[in-house]
Each structure stands twice: as C-alpha cells, then as structure tokens.
Design an enzyme around this catalytic site. Sequence first.
Site, short mmCIF file in Angstrom:
data_model
loop_
_atom_site.label_atom_id
_atom_site.label_comp_id
_atom_site.label_asym_id
_atom_site.label_seq_id
_atom_site.Cartn_x
_atom_site.Cartn_y
_atom_site.Cartn_z
N LYS A 39 0.82 -1.21 0.00
CA LYS A 39 0.00 0.00 0.00
C LYS A 39 0.85 1.26 0.00
O LYS A 39 0.47 2.27 -0.59
CB LYS A 39 -0.93 0.01 1.22
CG LYS A 39 -2.13 -0.92 1.08
CD LYS A 39 -3.19 -0.54 2.09
CE LYS A 39 -4.38 -1.47 2.04
NZ LYS A 39 -5.34 -1.20 3.13
N LYS A 85 -4.99 -9.51 -7.29
CA LYS A 85 -6.17 -9.69 -6.45
C LYS A 85 -7.30 -8.77 -6.92
O LYS A 85 -7.04 -7.65 -7.33
CB LYS A 85 -5.73 -9.31 -5.04
CG LYS A 85 -6.63 -9.68 -3.92
CD LYS A 85 -5.96 -9.32 -2.59
CE LYS A 85 -5.89 -7.82 -2.37
NZ LYS A 85 -5.54 -7.44 -1.00
N LYS A 136 -10.68 -3.13 -4.39
CA LYS A 136 -11.53 -1.94 -4.45
C LYS A 136 -10.83 -0.80 -5.16
O LYS A 136 -11.48 0.08 -5.71
CB LYS A 136 -11.85 -1.48 -3.03
CG LYS A 136 -12.76 -2.42 -2.25
CD LYS A 136 -12.74 -2.01 -0.79
CE LYS A 136 -13.77 -2.76 0.02
NZ LYS A 136 -13.58 -2.52 1.46
P1 AMP Z 1 -11.27 -4.99 2.90
O1 AMP Z 1 -12.06 -4.55 1.75
O2 AMP Z 1 -9.80 -4.86 2.67
O3 AMP Z 1 -11.71 -4.39 4.18
O4 AMP Z 1 -11.55 -6.54 3.03
C1 AMP Z 1 -12.69 -7.08 3.68
C2 AMP Z 1 -12.63 -8.59 3.69
O5 AMP Z 1 -12.67 -9.08 2.34
C3 AMP Z 1 -11.34 -9.17 4.30
O6 AMP Z 1 -11.66 -10.34 5.03
C4 AMP Z 1 -10.51 -9.51 3.10
O7 AMP Z 1 -9.58 -10.54 3.35
C5 AMP Z 1 -11.57 -9.94 2.10
N1 AMP Z 1 -11.11 -9.75 0.72
C6 AMP Z 1 -10.72 -8.58 0.14
N2 AMP Z 1 -10.39 -8.76 -1.14
C7 AMP Z 1 -10.55 -10.09 -1.39
C8 AMP Z 1 -10.37 -10.92 -2.55
N3 AMP Z 1 -9.95 -10.40 -3.70
N4 AMP Z 1 -10.65 -12.24 -2.44
C9 AMP Z 1 -11.10 -12.76 -1.27
N5 AMP Z 1 -11.28 -12.04 -0.15
C10 AMP Z 1 -11.03 -10.72 -0.20
#
Ligand code: AMP
Length: 344
Positions: free
Chosen positions: A114, A207, A210
């Site tokens: 990041k 990956k 967002k």
């Molecule tokens: P975040 O948007 O970073 O707060 O992620 C929220 C949840 O979604 C966390 O448990 C992440 O590990 C999961 N997550 C985010 N991106 C992915 C992805 N590409 N595949 C699977 N899980 C994800």
Amino acid sequence: MTHQERVFSGVQPTGNLHLGNYLGAITKFVALQESHECLYCVVDLHAITVWQDPKELAGNIREVTAAFIASGIDPKKQIIFNQSQVSGHAELAWVLNCVARMGWLNRMTQFKEKAGKHKENASVGLFTYPNLMAADILLYHATHVPVGEDQKQHLELARDIAQKFNVDFAETIKEAGFEEGIFFPQPEPLIQGPATRVMSLRDGSKKMSKSDPSEMSRITMTDDADTIAKKIRKAKTDPDALPSETDGLTDRPEANNLVGIYAALKGVSKEEVLKDHGGAQFSAFKPALAELAVEKVSPIADEMKKLLNEPAELDAILKDGANRAQTIADPIMKKTKEIVGFIG
Ligand code: AMP
Ligand code: TRP
C-alpha cells in the site's frame, strides 16, 4: 477463567465493495451466525489510514452496513456496528502499539504494497494498521476470525501480540483472576473454501481489489444484471477448454479464478464444478457463470438499494450495535488497564 467462542471480523468502508469481499468474507460471516456469537464491524478507523473524502465516508459506512444485512446477517441476533463508535478500539490499539515491535510491523507485506515507493509519505496509521486490527479482535476476546487470504499475515501478528501481552504481564494477569495466565485468547483465522483469494477479472495474477482503476476488474455488490454479465463475458481467459480435474487448473490463473468463483457462488467445491463443466469452452462456461452470479448478487444489490434509501434506519442499527459491542468491550478494557497497572 476460560474464554467462550466468539467471532469478530471487519470490512473497510472504502467504496467499491466487490465479489471478493462477498465470497472471501461476508458469506462466511453469514454462515457463522448460526453457530456463534458474532460481531461484524465496519472499520472506519482503518479506512482513514489512507485518505477518505469526508463527504463520502458516511455513505461508504452505510453501504457496508447494508451489504452485511442484505447478505443475510441479522442485526438483532448479531452485532453490526462501526468501529469509531466504540472507543475501546483506539484505546486498546495504543496499548498494543507498546507491545508490538517495530521489527514485526516492518515485515508486513500489505504495508509495503500500500505504501509503494513512497514509504516516507505514508501515514503513521497505515504502518500501525495491524495493531489496530489486533485490538479489534482482542477487545472482545474473539476466538475466530473469518477473513480472506490477504489478511493471514495480519492475523498471525495479532496472535503474536496476544501472546506477548500474556507473557509480558503474566503476573498481573494471574492476579486479575486469569489463573492460566491467558488474558487474550489466540484468535483462530478462518480462511477456507474455493474463493479465499478472488483475482481480478482482467489479470489473473492480481487480487480483485476496491482500488483497481479498472471497473472491469471487479464485480461490485451494486452492479446490475447487465453489468455483471458484461464483466464476465469480457473476463480474461486462455483459449483452452476447462479441465476435468483441479490439477489441470495449475498455471491457468484466469481459469482457476472463474472456477473458484463459480464454486463459491454455488456452495460446492472446484472438483464438483469441473465434474459438471470439465471439457467446456469458456464460450459455454461464461454464460453459466454469469447466470449464477446474477442469481446470487442481484437480490443482494436490490436489497442494499432499499436499505440505503433509509439511512436513518441504518444509522440506528449501527448505534444499537455499538451500544451492545461496548457492553462486551468495557469490562475487557477495564481489566486490560488494571493488568497494565493504570489507576481507575
Ligand atoms: P477490505 O475490503 O480490505 O476491508 O476486506 C474485507 C474482507 O474481504 C477481508 O476479510 C478480506 O480478506 C476480504 N477480501 C478482500 N479482497 C478479497 C479478494 N480479492 N478475495 C477474497 N477475499 C477478499
Ligand atoms: N484489515 C481487514 C481488511 O482490510 C479489515 C479488518 C480490520 C479486520 N479489523 C479486523 C478483519 C479485525 C478481521 C478482524 O480486510
């Protein structure tokens, strides 16, 4: 004193909630509510470790809240809340900042990704982000944490922090009534199933995220049926047919990703998907996947829209959740202070 099983997880309100979040995390949250006491947190303090437009943040907090509820989490049975409304998160994070070591945080790959080349310009909060995440979990003595694969290293760190706290303060922990010397239980990561790492639809080595500048890289939870179908139709693939066994997915990241998404949406294993679709060309598999994705995601998108039309109701749910979360957190924070040696 032993610790009862409790689930905690968080999602950042940073916009563009996508299929990776849903399959990697939120579907697991829904399943666990049948067997466990669960706290699901919209982690707004984590979100501001990178710049968030104050005019958009509240809307993004409501969007994640709506996604939780629309996916099937019952806010009456379980606790849905936003992090900044419970002061213990920031308070415990400070104590843990003084337990975790610089060397531990220096190894965190997510910070390196990041912060990129401009490490000197990253916020201090981005660097200590994993300590706040440990605080989220430990503040409730949570024992199980469902997350996607990308959070594995952060959870290992949370376990190390819990252990170091227990060792550093062993004496006062026993005096506080925890005879075994365990004040913070070691949280278990729950990273399971065929979609713990959903990849970009444009690039099977990246990956789904967002922050990817390409809208076509992700299916968001608010996409309409046509958009979902279009994104799947245009998803990058190789020219071969699907294999009939999972071994055949090695070195085929895009195929592996689409099969994983199909499996997770359907609630079956990749093996089972290949039993049905092995030998099929993508020209046949993609429409089947699009149909399944629309069938699963569209009702959630519709329900989210309804919920987002009533922001005051969502805010009331968050407030109620915060009050209930605080009731669990307060005695744990109080004990923490006593163990550290503070007065009051
Ligand atoms: P975040 O948007 O970073 O707060 O992620 C929220 C949840 O979604 C966390 O448990 C992440 O590990 C999961 N997550 C985010 N991106 C992915 C992805 N590409 N595949 C699977 N899980 C994800
Ligand atoms: N860091 C997690 C993510 O970006 C979100 C998060 C914050 C979290 N606190 C947590 C996840 C506590 C699980 C438990 O995905």
